[in-house]
Write an enzyme that holds these catalytic residues in place. Sequence first.
Site, PDB file in Angstrom:
ATOM      1  N   LEU A  18       0.857  -1.196   0.000  1.00 52.73           N
ATOM      2  CA  LEU A  18       0.000   0.000   0.000  1.00 52.73           C
ATOM      3  C   LEU A  18       0.889   1.241   0.000  1.00 52.73           C
ATOM      4  O   LEU A  18       1.111   1.886   1.029  1.00 52.73           O
ATOM      5  CB  LEU A  18      -0.966  -0.037   1.179  1.00 52.73           C
ATOM      6  CG  LEU A  18      -2.145  -1.001   1.002  1.00 52.73           C
ATOM      7  CD1 LEU A  18      -3.178  -0.819   2.113  1.00 52.73           C
ATOM      8  CD2 LEU A  18      -2.822  -0.830  -0.358  1.00 52.73           C
ATOM      9  N   HIS A  19       1.393   1.570  -1.200  1.00 53.84           N
ATOM     10  CA  HIS A  19       2.355   2.658  -1.351  1.00 53.84           C
ATOM     11  C   HIS A  19       1.829   3.986  -0.781  1.00 53.84           C
ATOM     12  O   HIS A  19       2.382   4.540   0.158  1.00 53.84           O
ATOM     13  CB  HIS A  19       2.667   2.888  -2.840  1.00 53.84           C
ATOM     14  CG  HIS A  19       3.138   1.686  -3.590  1.00 53.84           C
ATOM     15  ND1 HIS A  19       4.406   1.143  -3.468  1.00 53.84           N
ATOM     16  CD2 HIS A  19       2.508   0.925  -4.514  1.00 53.84           C
ATOM     17  CE1 HIS A  19       4.532   0.113  -4.282  1.00 53.84           C
ATOM     18  NE2 HIS A  19       3.399  -0.048  -4.930  1.00 53.84           N
ATOM     19  N   ASP A  20       0.758   4.497  -1.383  1.00 48.51           N
ATOM     20  CA  ASP A  20       0.340   5.880  -1.108  1.00 48.51           C
ATOM     21  C   ASP A  20      -0.199   6.113   0.295  1.00 48.51           C
ATOM     22  O   ASP A  20       0.024   7.196   0.870  1.00 48.51           O
ATOM     23  CB  ASP A  20      -0.682   6.330  -2.168  1.00 48.51           C
ATOM     24  CG  ASP A  20      -0.060   6.387  -3.555  1.00 48.51           C
ATOM     25  OD1 ASP A  20      -0.798   6.284  -4.548  1.00 48.51           O
ATOM     26  OD2 ASP A  20       1.185   6.528  -3.648  1.00 48.51           O
TER      27      ASP A  20
END
Length: 310
Positions: A239-241
């Site tokens: 979950l990058h962002d």
Amino acid sequence: MPRKIIIDTDPGQDDAVAILLALASPELEVLGITAVAGNVPLPLTQKNGRTVVELARKDTPVYAGCEAPLKRKLVTAEHVHGKTGLDGIALPDPTHPLQPEHAVDFLIDTLRAHAPGTITLCPLGPLTNIATAFQRAPDIVSRVAEIVLMGGGCFEGGNITPAAEFNIYVDPEAADIVFRSGVPLVVMPLDVTHKALTSRAWVEGMRSLGTPVGQAVASWTDFFERFDTAKYGSEGAPLHDPCVIAYLLEPALFTGRHINVEIETQSPLTLGMTVADWWRVTDRAPNALFMGGVDREGFYRLLTERLGRL
Ligand code: RIB
Ligand code: CA
């Protein structure tokens, strides 16, 4: 007093989770969401931004920004996010309106209208909107409190080329403007976001919330996971962002170093690489808090608690 932020984004399933996390958190006042071309073209990123705001049952204004990088042809990532950019669950077309003002004008006007040092910018996609605003209105640069962005990589390498992460690679000239701007930077690179992997239990926990938000988040992460599982063999989706928003809420979840980070804008081989001087082997001035670690348990505890509020 809630922290005023503007989210600049190219939804993108992980952008969508980040937006929901921000909208669920009373510590943050989201002044606006500015869409940029990236994961998918601008007509879709602005539409997806409106869809997510509507899913959260908020009225946060959404603006459309730049449809192409400063100097290069747009590169998109449908292979990761699907052709809509929000594949995984069929959501109704948004009725939440698109604001008539261009996102770049909104960024400029809003920074000029608020006291210096009171607005944090949270870019989650290519930096085209931010760089365009800085070029068009240099007076706003010193008014930005901080930029907390997802992008780049160091020991983790790249995800769109061996050397570059997608957000930086799409518009390296824009990234260069932002990284040289002098605005205090906090960078969430792949080195951190690849440690923020979902687990099967967490995704099923989202599904068992029994809410439209829980259903959407579970389906998005299921869809999003297939790319990374196939590529890295990892269990779970990075979950990058949401790491950007989680940092605003609980900075102690993350560890990093204040170092020099510069952007490769010339070499065809390493275009878009964030050249991070992690070991301080140069005398180049530090310009970014570059993150390297995350408390995965704490991150997902925060996500579960906040998303459960929507
Ligand atoms: O490389 C990951 C980044 O590219 C994330 O922001 C994802 O949404 C895509 O924009
Ligand atoms: Ca993104």
